[in-house]
Design a protein around this motif. Structure first.
Motif, PDB file in Angstrom:
ATOM      1  N   UNK A 114       0.946  -1.058   0.100  1.00  0.00           N
ATOM      2  CA  UNK A 114      -0.050   0.197  -0.136  1.00  0.00           C
ATOM      3  C   UNK A 114       0.848   1.105  -0.021  1.00  0.00           C
ATOM      4  N   UNK A 115       1.561   1.513  -1.308  1.00  0.00           N
ATOM      5  CA  UNK A 115       2.398   2.605  -1.210  1.00  0.00           C
ATOM      6  C   UNK A 115       1.841   4.095  -1.309  1.00  0.00           C
ATOM      7  N   UNK A 116       2.415   4.996  -1.122  1.00  0.00           N
ATOM      8  CA  UNK A 116       1.710   6.452  -1.363  1.00  0.00           C
ATOM      9  C   UNK A 116       1.215   6.525  -2.821  1.00  0.00           C
ATOM     10  N   UNK A 117       0.115   7.012  -3.001  1.00  0.00           N
ATOM     11  CA  UNK A 117      -0.560   6.733  -4.254  1.00  0.00           C
ATOM     12  C   UNK A 117      -0.914   5.620  -5.114  1.00  0.00           C
ATOM     13  N   UNK A 118      -0.837   4.694  -4.343  1.00  0.00           N
ATOM     14  CA  UNK A 118      -1.118   3.195  -4.765  1.00  0.00           C
ATOM     15  C   UNK A 118      -2.417   2.537  -4.116  1.00  0.00           C
ATOM     16  N   UNK A 119      -2.356   1.194  -3.965  1.00  0.00           N
ATOM     17  CA  UNK A 119      -3.436   0.421  -3.240  1.00  0.00           C
ATOM     18  C   UNK A 119      -3.702   1.331  -1.979  1.00  0.00           C
TER      19      UNK A 119
END
Length: 292
Positions: A114-119
């Motif tokens: 769950x990276x920044x800007x991702x899921x």
């Protein structure tokens, strides 16, 4: 259908005050209480006295001036956030009363999945943040609370009001010497508290990520604050590593998935504004109201 009667726990609190005022404006029957949640006899007596159809639980400890307090007051944190919260829910269950718990989404932190800007984090994702004792207790309580068929659990994050109340996220970061520039989910109370009442009145249950859709960084918030409320306001940044040196406990940074909430609210004809737009409108209201 008999008249809805709302009893708000945490009667002297910030969110509780906003809820009570909103319900009164809607013409609802509402009272607030400061009875300690962990005192089972007193809780049962209070429920019998007012006979609510709905309990709104805004009580609990977050610490003063911040969650670092919980690191040094673990027993008090347990008594309120764990024993008290579960006791109130159980008393409501035994009396066939719907309970809404204003919980927290600060049980997650950006990771490889769950990276920044991702899921983003859904209601089904297991908690992955226990960097503060406050968050650690909250995630454990939620797991138990989900078993109660009368409970609605709303995960707020970094709540914001239309004024510069000391508890508001904007007030806090506007006074920090430095801020980290990380996007996060935020809960703007003017948008979200009416949603909580709709969900409660319709006896919805289960867990909802209770934030405006999207994520906004601290810098973006403060830039909008300077644009609409306090021209000339300036701030500076530092890294998470630098921040950790001045904090006793870690801080959660995450974006929550609001698909479940926005889909549910469409059933009631309500659209929740995206967080950037919501902040713009919030700061416009602040400015119009003379807040500086």
């Amino acid at each position: 259908m008999s008249e809805h009667r709302f009893l708000i726990w945490g009667g002297k609190g910030w969110v509780a005050g906003h809820l009570k005022e909103l319900l009164q404006k809607q013409g609802k029957t509402v009272e607030s209480t400061t009875v300690r949640m962990e005192n089972r006899e007193a809780v049962l007596k209070e429920l019998e006295r007012f006979k609510p159809t709905h309990v709104l639980n805004c009580a609990g400890v977050t610490g003063r001036p911040n969650v670092d307090w919980c690191e040094d007051n673990k027993e008090q944190t347990i008594r309120s956030n764990v024993i008290g919260t579960l006791n109130l829910a159980d008393c409501c269950y035994l009396n066939k009363i719907h309970v809404t718990v204003f919980a927290t989404g600060c049980i997650y932190h950006y990771d490889d999945a769950h990276p920044i800007g991702g899921k983003t984090f859904t209601e089904e994702d297991p908690a992955n943040f226990s960097g503060s004792y406050y968050s650690a207790t909250k995630s454990k309580v939620e797991e138990i609370m989900k078993q109660y068929s009368n409970a609605l659990i709303l995960r707020l994050r970094m709540p914001v009001s239309d004024d510069l109340h000391p508890r508001s996220f904007v007030t806090k970061i506007s006074k920090y010497e430095k801020v980290v520039d990380i996007p996060n989910s935020n809960t703007l109370l003017t948008d979200m508290l009416p949603v909580s009442i709709i969900l409660a009145e319709n006896n919805e249950t289960g867990v909802y990520n209770f934030t405006n859709p999207g994520a906004i960084s601290h810098n973006e918030v403060l830039d909008l604050f300077a644009k609409y409320v306090r021209p000339g306001f300036t701030y500076s940044n530092f890294s998470v590593e630098e921040q950790s040196k001045i904090l006793k406990a870690g801080r959660s940074n995450c974006e929550l998935d609001t698909t479940k909430l926005t889909t549910k609210m469409k059933e009631y004809g309500v659209e929740i504004p995206e967080v950037h737009k919501a902040y713009e409108e919030c700061f416009k209201r602040m400015s119009a109201g003379g807040t500086k």
